[in-house]
Scaffold this motif. Structure first.
Motif, PDB file in Angstrom:
ATOM      1  N   ALA A   1      24.331  24.523   2.702  1.00 16.71           N
ATOM      2  CA  ALA A   1      24.130  25.966   2.597  1.00 16.71           C
ATOM      3  C   ALA A   1      24.486  26.437   1.192  1.00 16.71           C
ATOM      4  O   ALA A   1      25.384  25.893   0.548  1.00 16.71           O
TER       5      ALA A   1
ATOM      6  N   LEU B   1      30.334  30.782   7.192  1.00 19.47           N
ATOM      7  CA  LEU B   1      29.986  29.435   6.734  1.00 19.47           C
ATOM      8  C   LEU B   1      31.224  28.567   6.579  1.00 19.47           C
ATOM      9  O   LEU B   1      31.242  27.405   7.004  1.00 19.47           O
TER      10      LEU B   1
ATOM     11  N   ILE C   1      28.824  23.342   1.826  1.00 21.68           N
ATOM     12  CA  ILE C   1      28.480  24.599   1.174  1.00 21.68           C
ATOM     13  C   ILE C   1      28.499  24.367  -0.326  1.00 21.68           C
ATOM     14  O   ILE C   1      29.498  23.892  -0.873  1.00 21.68           O
TER      15      ILE C   1
END
Length: 116
Positions: free
Chosen positions: A34, A47, A60
């Motif tokens: 992400a 997240l 991430i």
């Protein structure tokens, strides 16, 4: 291995439903990368919570870059991917339980068809 690329921006109201739909997929050979495009809501918190719960599945990219549009955010994610197969994921999607399984099967069938 499949890498799912998730570009986010102010998607807190939708993101948990999407992440849960990914985690319940019938096909388990995937990871998620992400990248957030400068959200001002709780998107990054969500997240990070999921990354803490699923550290071997969720990554991430926290590089401070912002693009101002989903296209460039997805392009950035694509350059970070190392997988043979990638799937693009919108933050407000909810995937049916066999989406990855069916997509991988179709990609592999097309490869076999045209390998020849």
């Amino acid at each position: 291995m499949i890498q799912i690329l998730l570009a986010t921006f102010n998607g807190a109201s939708y993101l948990e439903a999407q992440l849960e739909s990914l985690l319940t997929q019938s096909y388990k050979g995937w990871t998620l990368i992400a990248h957030d495009d400068g959200s001002t809501d709780q998107t990054l918190d969500i997240l990070n919570t999921y990354k803490e719960r699923y550290p071997n599945v969720i990554e991430i990219l926290e590089d401070g870059l912002t693009f101002g549009n989903a296209r460039d955010n997805f392009t950035h994610l694509l350059t970070a991917s190392t997988a043979e197969y990638v799937m693009f994921c919108d933050q407000d999607d909810v995937w049916l339980p066999k989406k990855i399984e069916k997509t991988v099967a179709k990609m592999q069938a097309l490869e076999r068809l045209y390998a020849g």
